[in-house]
Scaffold this active site. Structure first.
Site, PDB file in Angstrom:
ATOM      1  N   CYS A 108       0.870  -1.178   0.000  1.00 58.77           N
ATOM      2  CA  CYS A 108       0.000   0.000   0.000  1.00 58.77           C
ATOM      3  C   CYS A 108       0.908   1.230   0.000  1.00 58.77           C
ATOM      4  O   CYS A 108       1.935   1.250   0.676  1.00 58.77           O
ATOM      5  CB  CYS A 108      -0.931  -0.005   1.208  1.00 58.77           C
ATOM      6  SG  CYS A 108      -1.987  -1.462   1.202  1.00 58.77           S
ATOM      7  N   CYS A 166      -0.310   3.954  13.918  1.00 59.42           N
ATOM      8  CA  CYS A 166      -0.646   3.130  12.748  1.00 59.42           C
ATOM      9  C   CYS A 166       0.250   3.480  11.578  1.00 59.42           C
ATOM     10  O   CYS A 166       0.439   4.648  11.259  1.00 59.42           O
ATOM     11  CB  CYS A 166      -2.039   3.437  12.225  1.00 59.42           C
ATOM     12  SG  CYS A 166      -3.304   3.282  13.411  1.00 59.42           S
TER      13      CYS A 166
END
Ligand code: SAH
Ligand code: SF4
Length: 366
Positions: free
Chosen positions: A115, A342
């Protein structure tokens, strides 16, 4: 060769007991000692016969990954960097809140799914973690936090919730992750309810179906875009499993899920996916999927090429979703002073090694 018992769930331990000529009920006793009391020394397992303890000491070990570093942020978030060999590290993060303690667990060293906004993805894929390395994160966090006297809302536990949101794509390491999930849920081990254990996936559709059949815990899906053109760029696995197929898998998952909604994660990238128009498009897209949204302000890392959306843009985006009746939360960034937020987990052991090699070289020429 010794066997690492952290690799086994109840069934695996029962097989191991059979192999060494012991009764299957010993497996329950072992589960209790290993996972509920956190013991690694068979000598301390007082309700096992002395002969058995001695036999186990020669045949088996209870070994979690070695801790390379252990940092606590100002807000209490704690991050362990764990050695998994070959100069790589993985990270585990504990996030304490008033009524719960959440452990963010890694499933792979690196990640193949690349990603575009994820620092783990930038590393490429190295290898899958073993069951012992996955459940070992919970085992060692509980042990470390027990020493600190953690007891969240009188539950007698430090870790009350687990999210598979650390490094790696959990559904790309299916068997090992599911065996670790079995242990998390097993009353003789950690006894967590299915709603307190969340698997986060970037959307590997066939594996979502397998998870539904095998171990339907709470599901979070990394959506990040309201259409295929944009999602293809941000989450390349979308080229294989486009949004329509992903949403259909979510629909199939719901009847088995412990909650009656899917959580959609949506990283907020300045000028990329954070416009009011994107929010409107998203509302249309999910109109028949029971869901909640979790907006994650992008956490930067060197060379990412992205910026975090402004607070105003995030609020406006949330308002559009909320006005359409979608429950939406904005994820608080925790532990950013120790790069524990994150998408920042990178397990940078190599950098450190390089630094220390340089330091050694500098020493040598002095
Ligand atoms: N591989 C799984 C789980 C690990 S990542 C997945 O992708 O879902 C957990 C969450 O953090 C995912 O929603 C992921 O998209 C998000 N994330 C990755 N990099 C991020 C970053 N730099 N900033 C904020 N969130 C990020
Ligand atoms: Fe892998 Fe998840 Fe990062 Fe994507 S966001 S590269 S799936 S860890």
């Amino acid at each position: 060769m010794t066997t690492n018992l952290l690799n086994y769930d109840a069934k695996g331990l029962a097989n191991f007991c059979a192999e060494i000529g012991e009764k299957p009920f010993r497996a329950k006793q072992l589960l209790h000692w290993i996972h509920q009391t956190g013991k690694s020394d068979f000598v301390e397992m007082s309700d096992l016969a002395k002969v058995l303890r001695e036999k186990l000491s020669t045949l088996a070990v209870i070994e979690s990954p070695e801790v390379i570093s252990d940092h606590t942020a100002e807000d209490g978030t704690r991050k362990w960097l764990l050695s998994v060999g070959t100069g790589n590290g993985v990270e585990t993060v504990f996030i304490p809140e008033t009524n719960r303690g959440t452990l963010c667990v890694s499933s792979q060293v690196g990640c193949a799914l690349a990603c575009s906004f994820c620092s783990t993805g930038k590393q490429g894929f190295n290898r899958n973690l073993t069951v012992a390395e996955i459940i070992g994160q919970l085992w060692l966090a509980n042990n470390a936090l027990r020493v600190d006297g953690y007891n969240i809302s009188q539950s007698g536990r430090a870790v009350t919730n687990v999210v598979m949101m650390g490094m790696g794509e959990p559904l790309a390491n299916f068997e090992n992750v599911v065996t670790a999930l079995d242990l998390m849920l097993d009353d003789h081990a950690y006894g967590l309810s299915r709603r307190r254990v969340t698997v986060s996936t970037s959307g590997i559709v066939p594996a979502i179906d397998r998870l539904r059949e095998r171990c339907p815990v709470a599901l979070a899906v990394s959506l990040h875009a309201p259409n295929d053109a944009l999602r293809d760029q941000l989450v390349p696995i979308n080229q294989k499993y486009p949004i329509k197929e992903l949403l259909a898998a979510c629909q199939r998952y719901l009847p088995a899920a412990p909650r009656d909604f899917i959580t959609f994660e949506y990283v907020m990238l300045d000028g990329v996916n954070d416009g009011v128009d994107h929010a409107r498009e998203l509302v249309k897209l999910v109109h028949d999927t029971p869901c909640k949204f979790n907006l994650i302000p992008f956490n930067g890392f060197p060379g990412s090429g992205y910026k975090k959306s402004s607070s105003d843009a995030i609020r406006q985006f949330r308002d559009v979703l909320m006005q359409a009746g979608l429950v939406t939360t904005i994820r608080k960034t925790r532990g950013d002073d120790i790069a524990a937020a994150c998408g920042q987990l990178a397990g940078r052991v190599k950098d450190k090694t390089r630094r220390s090699t340089r330091a050694l070289a500098a020493e040598a020429v002095k």
